[in-house]
Design a protein around this motif. Sequence first.
Motif, mmCIF file in Angstrom:
data_model
loop_
_atom_site.group_PDB
_atom_site.id
_atom_site.type_symbol
_atom_site.label_atom_id
_atom_site.label_comp_id
_atom_site.label_asym_id
_atom_site.label_seq_id
_atom_site.Cartn_x
_atom_site.Cartn_y
_atom_site.Cartn_z
ATOM 1 N N MET A 31 47.345 33.195 49.658
ATOM 2 C CA MET A 31 45.957 33.674 49.699
ATOM 3 C C MET A 31 45.798 34.950 48.901
ATOM 4 O O MET A 31 44.822 35.139 48.174
ATOM 5 N N LEU A 32 46.788 35.824 49.039
ATOM 6 C CA LEU A 32 46.717 37.104 48.328
ATOM 7 C C LEU A 32 46.757 36.874 46.814
ATOM 8 O O LEU A 32 45.956 37.443 46.066
ATOM 9 N N ALA A 33 47.672 36.014 46.373
ATOM 10 C CA ALA A 33 47.786 35.719 44.942
ATOM 11 C C ALA A 33 46.478 35.126 44.430
ATOM 12 O O ALA A 33 46.001 35.474 43.350
ATOM 13 N N ASP A 34 45.888 34.247 45.231
ATOM 14 C CA ASP A 34 44.602 33.631 44.873
ATOM 15 C C ASP A 34 43.516 34.671 44.687
ATOM 16 O O ASP A 34 42.771 34.657 43.720
ATOM 17 N N ARG A 35 43.428 35.588 45.664
ATOM 18 C CA ARG A 35 42.386 36.622 45.617
ATOM 19 C C ARG A 35 42.556 37.528 44.399
ATOM 20 O O ARG A 35 41.598 38.032 43.835
ATOM 21 N N ALA A 132 51.790 40.727 37.470
ATOM 22 C CA ALA A 132 50.667 39.939 38.000
ATOM 23 C C ALA A 132 51.197 38.789 38.858
ATOM 24 O O ALA A 132 50.829 37.625 38.681
ATOM 25 N N VAL A 133 52.076 39.134 39.794
ATOM 26 C CA VAL A 133 52.716 38.100 40.602
ATOM 27 C C VAL A 133 52.991 38.622 42.015
ATOM 28 O O VAL A 133 53.241 39.819 42.208
ATOM 29 N N PRO A 214 45.043 37.478 62.631
ATOM 30 C CA PRO A 214 44.844 36.253 61.862
ATOM 31 C C PRO A 214 45.190 36.471 60.385
ATOM 32 O O PRO A 214 45.142 37.615 59.895
ATOM 33 N N VAL A 215 45.513 35.374 59.719
ATOM 34 C CA VAL A 215 45.937 35.435 58.314
ATOM 35 C C VAL A 215 44.948 36.223 57.448
ATOM 36 O O VAL A 215 45.338 37.076 56.650
ATOM 37 N N LYS A 216 43.644 35.916 57.634
ATOM 38 C CA LYS A 216 42.639 36.570 56.778
ATOM 39 C C LYS A 216 42.674 38.081 56.957
ATOM 40 O O LYS A 216 42.504 38.841 56.001
ATOM 41 N N ALA A 217 42.882 38.519 58.202
ATOM 42 C CA ALA A 217 42.918 39.960 58.473
ATOM 43 C C ALA A 217 44.144 40.591 57.822
ATOM 44 O O ALA A 217 44.088 41.723 57.320
ATOM 45 N N VAL A 218 45.257 39.861 57.810
ATOM 46 C CA VAL A 218 46.470 40.382 57.155
ATOM 47 C C VAL A 218 46.192 40.574 55.663
ATOM 48 O O VAL A 218 46.503 41.611 55.077
ATOM 49 N N VAL A 219 45.571 39.548 55.059
ATOM 50 C CA VAL A 219 45.299 39.603 53.611
ATOM 51 C C VAL A 219 44.346 40.759 53.295
ATOM 52 O O VAL A 219 44.564 41.507 52.336
#
Length: 243
Positions: A31-35, A132-133, A214-219
């Motif tokens: 998710m982080l890489a996507d964002r 960028a990774v 939750p995952v989103k909060a971690v990201v």
Amino acid sequence: MLHKTILCYMKRLLITIDGPAGAGKTTVSRMLADRLGYKYIDTGALYRGVALQAISAGLKPDDDAGLEKLCSTLKMTFVPGKQGLRLLSNDADITDSIRTPEITMVASAVSARAVVRRYLLDVQREMGREKAVVFEGRDMGTVVFPDADVKFYLDASLKTRALRRYKELAAGAFQMLDEVESSMKQRDENDSTRDLAPLKPAKDAIIIDSTDLPVKAVVERMLAYIEPCKRTHFPSASGPGRD
Ligand code: DC
């Protein structure tokens, strides 16, 4: 009069996420890489790839001479697929064959061997050359990329991690919950007590506990740390005159 222009340059960062199995590293890293529009590299898959090839070659996980010979013939790469990166080993797509409980335990065993770590150290550093990774693993921030721009260590309680892994496996019904928990405990022990590159947070890592997050909060929490690091400011004098 001096007109100052602030030039803002967006840096390409190398981000590491280490932590034990089941802490949520894979989902969060993706998710982080996507964002960020970055690549995501799952380095555990590389150890699993070596384990798969070692089993196919009939090697014991502590056969250093055999593993060294094997690694000298291996070319492991990630290539884009329809749903994320695919892992190729000497051009064969092994992505779907490396998630069995057997490979999981053999990967942990071969990852303690110096010959395997040496081989994968170069492979991983080459993958990080252009930045960028987001790299996910166990020793990304401590050994492979000690100069990474931002380092995270993602943790969670054993019970939570085991339950998450059990739910992932449930479709395949490979193992019962208590088996998942005890093999995870065993693997944590192997990975964090080995002599070489043991699992531990880098001194400068940001530690996040995802037990109740939750995952989103971690990201989001990670992005809050990353955003300021992306910007490099160059104050430059410009305009008609100086004061
Ligand atoms: O993240 P994973 O469960 O797919 O990793 C499989 C094994 O590989 C894990 O038990 C430890 C090892 N590993 C490692 O030693 N160093 C890494 N950077 C990534 C994984």
